[in-house]
Write an enzyme that holds these catalytic residues in place. Structure first.
Site, PDB file in Angstrom:
ATOM      1  N   SER A  91       0.816  -1.219   0.000  1.00  0.00           N
ATOM      2  CA  SER A  91       0.000   0.000   0.000  1.00  0.00           C
ATOM      3  C   SER A  91       0.848   1.266   0.000  1.00  0.00           C
ATOM      4  O   SER A  91       0.427   2.301  -0.526  1.00  0.00           O
ATOM      5  CB  SER A  91      -0.923   0.011   1.220  1.00  0.00           C
ATOM      6  N   LYS A 123      -1.678 -11.172   5.212  1.00  0.00           N
ATOM      7  CA  LYS A 123      -1.365  -9.901   5.841  1.00  0.00           C
ATOM      8  C   LYS A 123      -2.692  -9.209   6.123  1.00  0.00           C
ATOM      9  O   LYS A 123      -3.424  -8.861   5.192  1.00  0.00           O
ATOM     10  CB  LYS A 123      -0.493  -9.017   4.946  1.00  0.00           C
ATOM     11  N   GLY A 169      -0.638  -6.163   9.803  1.00  0.00           N
ATOM     12  CA  GLY A 169      -0.376  -5.221   8.732  1.00  0.00           C
ATOM     13  C   GLY A 169      -0.062  -3.822   9.181  1.00  0.00           C
ATOM     14  O   GLY A 169       0.004  -2.903   8.362  1.00  0.00           O
ATOM     15  N   VAL A 180       4.094  -6.802   8.612  1.00  0.00           N
ATOM     16  CA  VAL A 180       4.533  -6.007   7.472  1.00  0.00           C
ATOM     17  C   VAL A 180       4.027  -4.601   7.748  1.00  0.00           C
ATOM     18  O   VAL A 180       2.837  -4.331   7.634  1.00  0.00           O
ATOM     19  CB  VAL A 180       3.964  -6.535   6.144  1.00  0.00           C
TER      20      VAL A 180
END
Length: 308
Positions: free
Chosen positions: A58, A177, A203, A220
């Site tokens: 993202s 995730k 996440g 992550v």
């Protein structure tokens, strides 16, 4: 995070050091073949603390890149990263066909695994049946393992629990995730998938400790772009059962994490990277740079918690 890749896809395991920075958000250095990613001391420190990079997540501004640019970024990162560092590449697109094709190109470019976000433009029709079909087709054809990606803040769509439970049985789907931040959901996913070789990643750094508490294996996190070693220290504390120290560290990470994610977003993450010795660079339009007031707000989020 993902540290071991064997000839069988399931041999890629989310074990060891699992604090994975998602890659800098489209930095120019990734596109310069004459400059290595890990040249400056701050970058070297981050890579030593993690076991690789997630690129085209993202924070990688992937919706604003052409397909060629997306593949080029992954190829350049693979060339620049030390061989022992793992590379996960975002390959999600809106259509199943496009995702399959880009996944194959990411694997050819050197990705060890792919992160596939939920398609969401027609979110009203993205039922569990549609999403199971989509991810199954992608995983069936992917040359590398697939990690599911649920990020409802960006897509307006949460990958349903029943879909995760079904998909976790696929031999080429490694994990999830989950960026939604619902700890009860993360805990339930861990519980419902525990009989499979399936692993759940937090996440966001804002709920990393809580995610470890309910069985997540790592994270992550956007904040790892600037505080990677600190997030890996949080992981170590959680694994060691040093919960009081972990709690104190987690509390200091909440405000800066919120600033570079839901509050001020990618422009703030890029600005913070500049402060910490990285090349954040400008955002792609229509994203705009921070205003003076927003920059000061960002600085407070880091400085009041002792990071600047």
């Amino acid at each position: 995070m993902l540290v071991e890749l064997g000839s069988h896809y399931r041999l890629v395991e989310l074990s060891g050091d699992r604090c994975f920075p998602p890659g800098s958000p489209f930095p120019a250095k990734f596109l310069n073949p004459n400059k290595k990613v890990n040249e400056n001391p701050a970058q070297r420190r981050m890579y030593l603390a993690s076991t690789g990079l997630v690129v085209q997540g993202s924070n990688g501004e992937y919706p604003y890149l052409t397909e060629e640019e997306r593949v080029e970024v992954v190829t350049m990162v693979r060339r620049s990263l030390p061989k022992e560092k793992l590379l996960i590449a975002g390959s999600g697109c809106e259509s199943t066909r496009a995702t399959v094709q880009l996944t194959e190109r990411m694997a050819a470019g050197g990705a060890d695994a792919v992160l596939v976000v939920t398609p969401s433009f027609y979110r009203g029709k993205m039922s569990s049946r549609a999403l199971i079909h989509h991810f199954t087709k992608v995983a069936d054809s992917s040359p590398v393992p697939v990690v599911l990606y649920s990020v409802p803040a960006n897509t307006g769509l949460e990958l349903p629990l029943d879909a995760v439970v079904e998909l976790c049985q696929h031999p080429n789907i490694l994990g999830l995730k989950d960026s939604g931040g619902d700890i009860t959901r993360i805990g339930l996913i861990v519980h419902k998938t525990k009989r499979q070789d399936f692993q759940v990643l937090a996440g966001s750094a804002g709920f990393l400790m809580a995610a470890y508490c309910v069985g997540a294996v790592g994270g992550v996190c956007a904040l790892a772009n600037v505080l990677g070693p600190e997030l890996c220290e949080l992981e170590r504390l959680c694994k060691s059962g040093c919960w009081e120290e972990a709690r104190l560290l987690q509390q200091r990470l909440i405000e800066p994490n919120a600033a570079v994610t839901r509050t001020l977003g990618v422009p703030a993450l890029k600005q913070a990277m500049e402060w910490f010795g990285f090349n954040g660079g400008p955002c792609r339009s229509p994203l705009q740079p921070l205003t003076e007031a927003e920059t000061e707000q960002l600085r407070r989020g880091f400085s009041t918690n002792g990071w600047l």
